[in-house]
Design a protein around this motif. Sequence first.
Motif, mmCIF file in Angstrom:
data_model
loop_
_atom_site.group_PDB
_atom_site.id
_atom_site.type_symbol
_atom_site.label_atom_id
_atom_site.label_comp_id
_atom_site.label_asym_id
_atom_site.label_seq_id
_atom_site.Cartn_x
_atom_site.Cartn_y
_atom_site.Cartn_z
ATOM 1 N N ALA A 172 58.797 107.922 -1.548
ATOM 2 C CA ALA A 172 59.671 108.798 -0.926
ATOM 3 C C ALA A 172 61.283 108.730 -1.022
ATOM 4 C CB ALA A 172 59.523 108.746 0.687
ATOM 5 N N LEU A 173 61.573 107.226 -1.324
ATOM 6 C CA LEU A 173 63.031 107.025 -1.420
ATOM 7 C C LEU A 173 63.180 107.266 -2.921
ATOM 8 C CD1 LEU A 173 63.774 103.612 0.265
ATOM 9 C CD2 LEU A 173 64.593 105.661 0.931
ATOM 10 N N ASN A 174 62.399 107.053 -3.798
ATOM 11 C CA ASN A 174 62.490 107.606 -5.169
ATOM 12 C C ASN A 174 62.566 108.835 -5.491
ATOM 13 O OD1 ASN A 174 62.405 104.817 -6.188
ATOM 14 N ND2 ASN A 174 60.387 104.891 -6.503
ATOM 15 N N GLY A 177 66.118 110.447 -4.788
ATOM 16 C CA GLY A 177 67.058 109.731 -6.018
ATOM 17 C C GLY A 177 67.476 108.435 -5.670
ATOM 18 N N ILE A 178 66.679 107.403 -4.822
ATOM 19 C CA ILE A 178 67.184 106.304 -4.633
ATOM 20 C C ILE A 178 66.138 105.346 -5.348
ATOM 21 C CG2 ILE A 178 67.553 104.182 -2.877
ATOM 22 C CD1 ILE A 178 68.065 106.559 -0.572
ATOM 23 N N GLU A 179 66.708 104.573 -6.164
ATOM 24 C CA GLU A 179 65.873 103.827 -7.261
ATOM 25 C C GLU A 179 66.098 102.183 -6.566
ATOM 26 O OE1 GLU A 179 66.099 104.304 -11.176
ATOM 27 O OE2 GLU A 179 65.775 106.592 -10.866
ATOM 28 N N SER A 181 64.845 99.387 -7.598
ATOM 29 C CA SER A 181 64.917 98.396 -8.877
ATOM 30 C C SER A 181 66.313 98.549 -9.446
ATOM 31 C CB SER A 181 63.843 98.881 -9.896
ATOM 32 O OG SER A 181 63.978 100.010 -10.554
ATOM 33 N N LYS A 182 67.024 99.486 -9.356
ATOM 34 C CA LYS A 182 68.348 99.500 -9.975
ATOM 35 C C LYS A 182 69.557 99.298 -9.044
ATOM 36 C CE LYS A 182 66.829 102.777 -13.695
ATOM 37 N NZ LYS A 182 67.047 104.133 -14.511
ATOM 38 N N SER A 183 69.224 99.053 -7.841
ATOM 39 C CA SER A 183 70.146 98.736 -6.772
ATOM 40 C C SER A 183 70.818 97.457 -6.784
ATOM 41 C CB SER A 183 69.770 99.520 -5.592
ATOM 42 O OG SER A 183 69.224 100.511 -5.513
ATOM 43 N N PRO A 184 71.984 97.288 -6.417
ATOM 44 C CA PRO A 184 72.180 95.854 -6.338
ATOM 45 C C PRO A 184 71.616 94.949 -5.304
ATOM 46 C CG PRO A 184 74.275 96.979 -6.395
ATOM 47 C CD PRO A 184 73.044 98.040 -6.129
ATOM 48 N N ILE A 185 71.531 93.632 -5.532
ATOM 49 C CA ILE A 185 70.829 92.655 -4.718
ATOM 50 C C ILE A 185 71.151 92.986 -3.254
ATOM 51 C CG2 ILE A 185 70.301 90.395 -4.159
ATOM 52 C CD1 ILE A 185 70.696 89.555 -6.992
ATOM 53 N N ILE A 186 72.473 93.020 -2.754
ATOM 54 C CA ILE A 186 72.658 93.364 -1.389
ATOM 55 C C ILE A 186 72.179 94.632 -0.790
ATOM 56 C CG2 ILE A 186 74.580 93.421 0.372
ATOM 57 C CD1 ILE A 186 76.102 91.640 -1.362
ATOM 58 N N LYS A 187 72.317 95.583 -1.566
ATOM 59 C CA LYS A 187 71.790 96.985 -1.068
ATOM 60 C C LYS A 187 70.356 96.977 -1.319
ATOM 61 C CE LYS A 187 72.316 101.651 -2.069
ATOM 62 N NZ LYS A 187 72.923 102.791 -3.040
#
Length: 259
Positions: A172-174, A177-179, A181-187
């Motif tokens: 659902a997040l993908n 538009g929220i991926e 795997s490509k987000s920073p570690i903190i995010k």
Amino acid sequence: MEKKKRKIVLNGSSTILNLRTIIVIVSAITTLSVIYNTIIMQASLLLFSILLLLIIQPSKHRFTRLAHRMKIISRVVVTLMIFQILFRHGGETLWQFGIIKITSLGVNYGVSSSLRLMLIVLIAGLLLDIPYYDYILAFRSWKIPYEISFLVASVIHFIPIFHKQFIVSKEALNLRGIEISKSPIIKRFKIYSALVFPVIARAISEVKYRSISLELRAFRLFPERTFIYEAKLKWYDLTIQIIIFFIFLNILILSYFLI
């Protein structure tokens, strides 16, 4: 005149081996893994577990899932092994550069602990892939009270439900538009922490509906229950259980006299 009960006996096992045989093998493997923390023992048990995993339900999907699990756990295993090798000292010094020191105890403990972690993941994956109803039949064959059997089987079945709900939330997040795997570690940590509580709530709601369904079906109204399936042990199940028992006993006896 009392009516005689008719009993339909079918083979309800979803695996080649009976679940009771699998539980006996898994119990022997995990016990030996805890008792003997050596590289040879952990590697042997790991190879045997992989062979068991592929024999029980041989399929292309099984190979794919096994490779996926090993890929996920490999990063954690390698990280754990590096930390154990670098920070656990003792025994003979194998290599040293300044304050960095690698000893034989650190290598032995790091590699064996990593192999044990992989073994636990494989065994857990093996048990979680077995359907819920097989556990009920296995525990019933061991004359375990149905209430306890149902509780244990429900706990085991809850983990795949949680995993399925988590995958749905990630998809659902993908789609939004929220991926991850490509987000920073903190995010990533923030995203996962935001996902955990709704997923747990949905999984608990499914358990709630299951309890309502049990009440509607008069759960625990009668002391004995009827089953359409009955998981009987075949000759090779009994043979494997006896062989595993004697191998387990011989390992314990030999290790006792060798020590």
